[in-house]
Design a protein around this motif. Structure first.
Motif, PDB file in Angstrom:
ATOM      1  N   ALA A  58       0.840  -1.251  -0.102  1.00  0.00           N
ATOM      2  CA  ALA A  58      -0.096  -0.266  -0.058  1.00  0.00           C
ATOM      3  C   ALA A  58       0.821   1.246   0.034  1.00  0.00           C
ATOM      4  CB  ALA A  58      -0.885   0.005   1.282  1.00  0.00           C
ATOM      5  N   ALA A  59       2.040   1.245   0.812  1.00  0.00           N
ATOM      6  CA  ALA A  59       2.946   2.389   0.664  1.00  0.00           C
ATOM      7  C   ALA A  59       3.563   2.667  -0.565  1.00  0.00           C
ATOM      8  CB  ALA A  59       3.757   2.172   1.863  1.00  0.00           C
ATOM      9  N   LEU A  60       3.803   1.674  -1.351  1.00  0.00           N
ATOM     10  CA  LEU A  60       4.529   1.547  -2.508  1.00  0.00           C
ATOM     11  C   LEU A  60       3.552   1.987  -3.843  1.00  0.00           C
ATOM     12  CD1 LEU A  60       6.837  -1.422  -2.322  1.00  0.00           C
ATOM     13  CD2 LEU A  60       7.126   1.090  -1.656  1.00  0.00           C
ATOM     14  N   ARG A  61       2.204   2.208  -3.496  1.00  0.00           N
ATOM     15  CA  ARG A  61       1.202   2.358  -4.693  1.00  0.00           C
ATOM     16  C   ARG A  61       1.217   3.869  -4.955  1.00  0.00           C
ATOM     17  NH1 ARG A  61      -1.928  -1.989  -6.585  1.00  0.00           N
ATOM     18  NH2 ARG A  61      -1.961  -3.923  -5.269  1.00  0.00           N
ATOM     19  N   ARG A  62       0.901   4.375  -6.132  1.00  0.00           N
ATOM     20  CA  ARG A  62       0.632   5.680  -6.591  1.00  0.00           C
ATOM     21  C   ARG A  62       1.856   6.620  -5.983  1.00  0.00           C
ATOM     22  NH1 ARG A  62      -3.959   2.923  -7.283  1.00  0.00           N
ATOM     23  NH2 ARG A  62      -4.124   2.503  -5.177  1.00  0.00           N
TER      24      ARG A  62
END
Ligand SMILES: [Zn+2]
Length: 378
Positions: free
Chosen positions: A99-103
């Motif tokens: 989640a921290a690496l998305r977008r």
């Protein structure tokens, strides 16, 4: 030194002048491409735009690596600085890390399988730190596993398939995983590194098969079946070459290369993926970013034309993973762009001559691309 508050934001538009553009399988004559915010502008108006002279250069759609593993923001920065503007992760956990690496705005955009489905007895169950919820023991557990991945944000479902008797999920469990993925509208990607695993993956009707057998040539009937069923291959030649070298068995890589050439000749879509990872306990660690340039060279070495290899790392992967907003240099698509010196359709190694890179219109500083050919074990 300007004070930070005195720095003016740059113009929203950047005009790339005199660039030859990869358009499908050919290069255009020199022309202008305008970046407007995060997308490729519908018009070529250069007024008020910052300009970049691309004389003698080729503009490529941002490269897509169809098989990576992510370990944190550093991984994304390394991918981006090598022109890999989209990366398809084939197993990373926990979900909070993903989640921290998305977008992340100026870094590589990702899609991910989340946690892979593995058998209780195969080599993946012995990888240090493997997610405890990765093991799927029986068909009845498939629905819950897939639902958990989907709710954690998985874009597709990864299944680690082994040859029968080698500790992977059994055929009934694989079938149940494929069926559950379809129910959730997700494609399946099967890890299959041996010929026996390939047969299982073909039988189960997975959408994509990743890796390519080192252990024997695929039968003509298997190749025809894969083509006929519309299944896609992500061979990860960089990983297969590294694995064969780590075993001191160059013949095995020649087998993999011949398998890839046969699948390509039969019309199986081939997507460029490297298996980039820094995971302890796997056969070979593949450097993020620079490895995609090596993979393109290996694909050409195995019989793809440079144009086909570039297609396999851009538009073809976008199409097979439903990434409708990228993969080509077309007005309205994401401004994921790579400007290289020279002509990679004449010499694929020109992709290493990175000059400028944009991730959704945000410029990223290019890295010097090192070589990542493995050393043969003695
Ligand atoms: Zn992998």
């Amino acid at each position: 030194m300007p004070h930070p508050e005195s720095v003016e934001p740059g113009p929203a538009r950047t005009a790339l002048l005199n660039v030859r553009v990869l358009d499908g399988r050919r290069l255009t004559e020199p022309c202008t491409v305008v970046i407007d915010g995060g997308v490729i502008a519908p018009d070529n108006g250069t007024s008020g735009a910052r300009t970049v002279d691309g004389s003698g250069m080729t503009l490529l759609p941002g490269l897509i690596d169809a098989h990576v593993h992510l370990h944190g923001p550093d991984t994304l920065a390394r991918l981006a600085s090598h022109g890999v503007t989209t990366a398809l992760d084939m197993a990373t956990w926990p979900p909070q890390l993903l989640a921290a690496l998305r977008r992340v705005p100026d870094l590589t955009d990702i899609r991910s399988a989340g946690t892979p489905a593995i058998g209780a007895g195969g080599p993946h169950a012995r990888i240090p730190g493997m997610a405890h919820d990765a093991i799927v023991r029986r068909p009845q557990e498939a629905g819950e596993f897939v639902a958990a991945q989907v709710s954690a944000g998985a874009d597709y479902i990864k299944i680690v398939v082994e040859a029968p008797g080698e500790g992977g999920p059994d055929r009934e469990t694989i079938d149940a995983l494929v069926a559950a993925a379809r129910t959730h509208g997700r494609k399946t990607v099967a890890h299959a590194a041996t010929a026996g695993a390939y047969t299982m993956a073909l039988d189960a009707g997975v959408d994509h098969v990743t890796h390519i057998p080192l252990d024997r040539l695929l039968e003509p009937g298997e190749i025809a079946r894969m083509a006929g069923q519309g299944q896609v291959c992500i061979p990860t030649l960089t990983m297969m070459e590294g694995t064969a070298a780590a075993r001191g068995n160059a013949t095995a890589y020649r087998t993999a290369r011949r398998n890839l050439a046969a699948l390509h000749a039969a019309g199986v879509p081939i997507l460029a993926g490297t298996d980039a990872n820094t995971q302890p306990g796997v056969p070979f660690q593949v450097a993020h970013g620079e490895s995609l340039h090596h993979e393109l060279e290996l694909l050409v070495d195995a019989g793809l034309t440079p144009a086909e290899a570039l297609h396999s790392a851009t538009a073809l992967t976008a199409r097979h993973f439903g990434l409708d907003d990228r993969g080509a240099i077309t007005p309205g698509l994401r401004a994921d762009l790579v400007l290289v010196d020279g002509d990679p359709l004449t010499d694929i190694r020109a992709t290493r001559a990175l000059h400028r890179i944009w991730c959704a219109g945000i410029e990223v500083t290019p890295a010097a691309v090192r070589t990542c050919r493995p050393e043969e074990a003695s």
